[in-house]
Design an enzyme around this catalytic site. Sequence first.
Site, PDB file in Angstrom:
ATOM      1  N   ARG A 146      43.743  43.124  46.613  1.00 51.58           N
ATOM      2  CA  ARG A 146      43.541  42.093  45.596  1.00 51.58           C
ATOM      3  C   ARG A 146      44.319  42.411  44.329  1.00 51.58           C
ATOM      4  O   ARG A 146      45.015  41.573  43.773  1.00 51.58           O
ATOM      5  CB  ARG A 146      42.061  41.944  45.294  1.00 51.58           C
ATOM      6  CG  ARG A 146      41.296  40.966  46.168  1.00 51.58           C
ATOM      7  CD  ARG A 146      41.490  41.173  47.681  1.00 51.58           C
ATOM      8  NE  ARG A 146      40.643  40.289  48.444  1.00 51.58           N
ATOM      9  CZ  ARG A 146      39.409  40.582  48.828  1.00 51.58           C
ATOM     10  NH1 ARG A 146      38.864  41.758  48.531  1.00 51.58           N
ATOM     11  NH2 ARG A 146      38.701  39.714  49.534  1.00 51.58           N
ATOM     12  N   ASP A 175      44.946  41.593  52.742  1.00 47.58           N
ATOM     13  CA  ASP A 175      43.994  40.510  52.513  1.00 47.58           C
ATOM     14  C   ASP A 175      44.773  39.221  52.261  1.00 47.58           C
ATOM     15  O   ASP A 175      46.013  39.211  52.332  1.00 47.58           O
ATOM     16  CB  ASP A 175      43.054  40.826  51.350  1.00 47.58           C
ATOM     17  CG  ASP A 175      41.642  40.284  51.596  1.00 47.58           C
ATOM     18  OD1 ASP A 175      41.492  39.050  51.672  1.00 47.58           O
ATOM     19  OD2 ASP A 175      40.710  41.090  51.724  1.00 47.58           O
ATOM     20  N   HIS A 246      40.914  36.820  56.476  1.00 45.95           N
ATOM     21  CA  HIS A 246      41.540  37.485  55.331  1.00 45.95           C
ATOM     22  C   HIS A 246      43.019  37.769  55.600  1.00 45.95           C
ATOM     23  O   HIS A 246      43.523  38.857  55.301  1.00 45.95           O
ATOM     24  CB  HIS A 246      40.796  38.778  54.992  1.00 45.95           C
ATOM     25  CG  HIS A 246      39.439  38.567  54.395  1.00 45.95           C
ATOM     26  ND1 HIS A 246      39.258  38.152  53.095  1.00 45.95           N
ATOM     27  CD2 HIS A 246      38.198  38.690  54.923  1.00 45.95           C
ATOM     28  CE1 HIS A 246      37.966  38.041  52.838  1.00 45.95           C
ATOM     29  NE2 HIS A 246      37.292  38.354  53.938  1.00 45.95           N
ATOM     30  N   ASP A 318      35.494  40.628  59.139  1.00 41.03           N
ATOM     31  CA  ASP A 318      34.453  39.935  58.376  1.00 41.03           C
ATOM     32  C   ASP A 318      34.940  38.570  57.908  1.00 41.03           C
ATOM     33  O   ASP A 318      36.137  38.303  57.826  1.00 41.03           O
ATOM     34  CB  ASP A 318      34.046  40.775  57.164  1.00 41.03           C
ATOM     35  CG  ASP A 318      35.214  40.982  56.201  1.00 41.03           C
ATOM     36  OD1 ASP A 318      36.321  41.301  56.691  1.00 41.03           O
ATOM     37  OD2 ASP A 318      35.039  40.819  54.985  1.00 41.03           O
ATOM     38  N   GLU A 319      33.999  37.732  57.589  1.00 35.98           N
ATOM     39  CA  GLU A 319      34.234  36.471  56.879  1.00 35.98           C
ATOM     40  C   GLU A 319      35.395  35.667  57.471  1.00 35.98           C
ATOM     41  O   GLU A 319      36.253  35.158  56.751  1.00 35.98           O
ATOM     42  CB  GLU A 319      34.490  36.749  55.395  1.00 35.98           C
ATOM     43  CG  GLU A 319      33.291  37.393  54.697  1.00 35.98           C
ATOM     44  CD  GLU A 319      33.544  37.717  53.243  1.00 35.98           C
ATOM     45  OE1 GLU A 319      32.585  37.661  52.451  1.00 35.98           O
ATOM     46  OE2 GLU A 319      34.693  38.027  52.881  1.00 35.98           O
ATOM     47  N   TRP A 385      27.622  46.099  55.589  1.00 40.02           N
ATOM     48  CA  TRP A 385      27.772  45.669  54.196  1.00 40.02           C
ATOM     49  C   TRP A 385      26.798  44.567  53.803  1.00 40.02           C
ATOM     50  O   TRP A 385      26.473  44.426  52.619  1.00 40.02           O
ATOM     51  CB  TRP A 385      29.209  45.223  53.935  1.00 40.02           C
ATOM     52  CG  TRP A 385      29.590  43.880  54.505  1.00 40.02           C
ATOM     53  CD1 TRP A 385      30.002  43.600  55.762  1.00 40.02           C
ATOM     54  CD2 TRP A 385      29.614  42.623  53.803  1.00 40.02           C
ATOM     55  NE1 TRP A 385      30.274  42.262  55.916  1.00 40.02           N
ATOM     56  CE2 TRP A 385      30.050  41.642  54.715  1.00 40.02           C
ATOM     57  CE3 TRP A 385      29.303  42.237  52.501  1.00 40.02           C
ATOM     58  CZ2 TRP A 385      30.181  40.287  54.366  1.00 40.02           C
ATOM     59  CZ3 TRP A 385      29.443  40.897  52.152  1.00 40.02           C
ATOM     60  CH2 TRP A 385      29.876  39.951  53.073  1.00 40.02           C
ATOM     61  N   TYR A 410      28.114  48.224  46.050  1.00 41.08           N
ATOM     62  CA  TYR A 410      29.348  47.522  45.693  1.00 41.08           C
ATOM     63  C   TYR A 410      29.554  47.754  44.199  1.00 41.08           C
ATOM     64  O   TYR A 410      28.888  47.137  43.365  1.00 41.08           O
ATOM     65  CB  TYR A 410      29.239  46.033  46.014  1.00 41.08           C
ATOM     66  CG  TYR A 410      29.700  45.667  47.404  1.00 41.08           C
ATOM     67  CD1 TYR A 410      29.507  46.530  48.486  1.00 41.08           C
ATOM     68  CD2 TYR A 410      30.330  44.456  47.653  1.00 41.08           C
ATOM     69  CE1 TYR A 410      29.931  46.192  49.762  1.00 41.08           C
ATOM     70  CE2 TYR A 410      30.759  44.108  48.925  1.00 41.08           C
ATOM     71  CZ  TYR A 410      30.558  44.980  49.978  1.00 41.08           C
ATOM     72  OH  TYR A 410      30.975  44.650  51.244  1.00 41.08           O
ATOM     73  N   ASP A 412      31.904  47.012  42.182  1.00 39.05           N
ATOM     74  CA  ASP A 412      32.452  45.944  41.329  1.00 39.05           C
ATOM     75  C   ASP A 412      31.327  45.099  40.733  1.00 39.05           C
ATOM     76  O   ASP A 412      31.561  44.359  39.767  1.00 39.05           O
ATOM     77  CB  ASP A 412      33.418  45.059  42.110  1.00 39.05           C
ATOM     78  CG  ASP A 412      32.828  44.533  43.422  1.00 39.05           C
ATOM     79  OD1 ASP A 412      32.189  45.317  44.140  1.00 39.05           O
ATOM     80  OD2 ASP A 412      33.023  43.342  43.719  1.00 39.05           O
ATOM     81  N   TRP A 460      35.723  46.675  45.189  1.00 38.23           N
ATOM     82  CA  TRP A 460      36.567  45.496  45.397  1.00 38.23           C
ATOM     83  C   TRP A 460      37.190  45.098  44.058  1.00 38.23           C
ATOM     84  O   TRP A 460      36.559  45.217  43.009  1.00 38.23           O
ATOM     85  CB  TRP A 460      35.741  44.357  45.983  1.00 38.23           C
ATOM     86  CG  TRP A 460      35.094  44.731  47.283  1.00 38.23           C
ATOM     87  CD1 TRP A 460      33.796  45.081  47.491  1.00 38.23           C
ATOM     88  CD2 TRP A 460      35.737  44.834  48.553  1.00 38.23           C
ATOM     89  NE1 TRP A 460      33.583  45.393  48.806  1.00 38.23           N
ATOM     90  CE2 TRP A 460      34.764  45.241  49.480  1.00 38.23           C
ATOM     91  CE3 TRP A 460      37.046  44.614  48.992  1.00 38.23           C
ATOM     92  CZ2 TRP A 460      35.049  45.441  50.824  1.00 38.23           C
ATOM     93  CZ3 TRP A 460      37.344  44.812  50.333  1.00 38.23           C
ATOM     94  CH2 TRP A 460      36.349  45.220  51.243  1.00 38.23           C
ATOM     95  N   THR A 461      38.423  44.594  44.095  1.00 34.83           N
ATOM     96  CA  THR A 461      39.177  44.512  42.840  1.00 34.83           C
ATOM     97  C   THR A 461      39.569  43.102  42.417  1.00 34.83           C
ATOM     98  O   THR A 461      40.480  42.940  41.608  1.00 34.83           O
ATOM     99  CB  THR A 461      40.442  45.385  42.923  1.00 34.83           C
ATOM    100  OG1 THR A 461      41.287  44.918  43.989  1.00 34.83           O
ATOM    101  CG2 THR A 461      40.091  46.843  43.140  1.00 34.83           C
ATOM    102  N   GLU A 462      38.876  42.059  42.917  1.00 33.50           N
ATOM    103  CA  GLU A 462      39.210  40.722  42.429  1.00 33.50           C
ATOM    104  C   GLU A 462      39.146  40.652  40.901  1.00 33.50           C
ATOM    105  O   GLU A 462      40.016  40.065  40.264  1.00 33.50           O
ATOM    106  CB  GLU A 462      38.264  39.676  43.032  1.00 33.50           C
ATOM    107  CG  GLU A 462      38.451  39.426  44.518  1.00 33.50           C
ATOM    108  CD  GLU A 462      37.497  40.258  45.363  1.00 33.50           C
ATOM    109  OE1 GLU A 462      37.141  41.382  44.929  1.00 33.50           O
ATOM    110  OE2 GLU A 462      37.120  39.796  46.452  1.00 33.50           O
TER     111      GLU A 462
END
Length: 545
Positions: A146, A175, A246, A318-319, A385, A410, A412, A460-462
């Site tokens: 990210r 991602d 992703h 995931d997702e 997670w 998490y 973040d 996580w770095t969003e």
Amino acid sequence: MELIPAPYAVEGPAGPEVPLGDGTTLWAGPGAQRTERWLRATLGAALGLPLHPGPRDARDGVRLLLDDTLAPEAYRLSAVAGQGVEIRGGGPAGVFWGAQTLRQLLGPDAFRRAPVRRGAALGVPHQVIEDAPRFRWRGLLLDVARHFMPKEGVLRYLDLMAAHKLNVLHLHLTDDQGWRIEIERYPKLTEIASWRTRTKFGHRASPLWDDRPHGGFYTQDDIREIVAYAAERHVSVVPEIDVPGHSQAAIAAYPELGNTDVVDTTALSVWDTWGISANVLAPTDTTLRFYEGVFEEVLELFPADAAEFSAFVHVGGDECRKEQWTESVTAKTRITDLGLAGEDELQSWFIGHFDAWLSARGRRLIGWDEILEGGLAPGAAVSSWRGYAGGIAAARAGHDVVMCPEQYVYLDHRQAPGQDEPVPIGFVRTLEDVYRFEPVPDGLTEAEARHVLGTQANVWTEALEDAARVDYQTFPRLAAFAEVAWSPLPAPAERDYADFERRMTAHYRRLDALGVAYRPPTGPRPWQRRPGVLGRPLDGPPPNR
């Protein structure tokens, strides 16, 4: 004694200190050479100690040796006046963790890069420390997809992990928003997929944009350097190449990887906002062969024998949104040909393909807990997670588990309520909350609990646009997490948080010496705030274990 993480047992201090100075020698037995190099370079630079080679029986020396009566990561540190300092480890890693404890015993100046008090007296308190980790897997995920973290930042975090006796770096390399690893046979992954034209600033609901292009990637030699640097510190590097979701960045570089019968994939670019993209990989032979090529190069760059958990390769899983598969004739045909029940089983088939592919090459697949849906091969492992449920299901099914529930670890997520926290996303998780996290879920039998390899904190770095933001979100909570992962703590409600806070008073000085831009216990400094940048507050208690 202000050690973090807290050791298993300490006898002393009693008697005079063991002095260290220009005449102190360093002797290392077979198997302890990595720690010998690290000690001489680190303490030599920080404290001006030459640590010249000397005999094993030197009365004022430091001795490093293996002792097969100890567990592989266990160590015994004894400091006795007239006998010097001896560190025995059950294996090379145990010796190294003992050396990390020695560094803490020498005070915060031992964490600097050059001496600040030349000629100052140095000594180690007379004592014996017996220590060993509770969990084998003590991990940290760094999301470099990210927001890219240059190589020097990754090397710095390996040092920070080692200082806290953490031993697995999970690198989230790909991602929707970027691809960060050079794959020589697919040059567009770095020419196109490694950068985006702009970036959402804050949560995806924020109206703010950073209009500067953002990007970067690690060359193959960068990766080799990272892996070698980690191995010197007994840290395994586990790469993550996300499939089948992703994946918009990869599709932007190679449009044939996407669902071309549903969307015009040639019009896609690397995603510039946050969330979960609908652009997922097509379940075609073309896609399988492409990613087999990616993984072939990944396996060469991350050798299985580099460190304890180096055989693992993370595939995400995931997702994965299914809208395009639902509309795709190609996906429907694949479902029919394979006799699958639908799109969920199609994802399971996708993961299963790479599980078999990796297993055939002596490697182990690990993925997020969604990979349990539809069944999983026996050798695969799970990163739990979405709370504890995935980890419980995996352990009961005989799969190894790494516990990293977002509700607890998490990092973040915001550290306190109120308006001063920068870009306040996720649950409020204080330093004490992290300290009271318990990795082993309730309700598992003793045999099932043995499948919990350990635990991992995820960064996580969003909303973390630079190194200072990563530091702020990660520390000091990573120190609390490290103690949870290493030390033999009692049940969460019985843990002595007041004692941990007391020891953190000394640990903050170590972090200061290391240049870590941590969150002070009194709250963010003025320049650490991000006024006007929207987050996504979510309050409420975490789900029950």
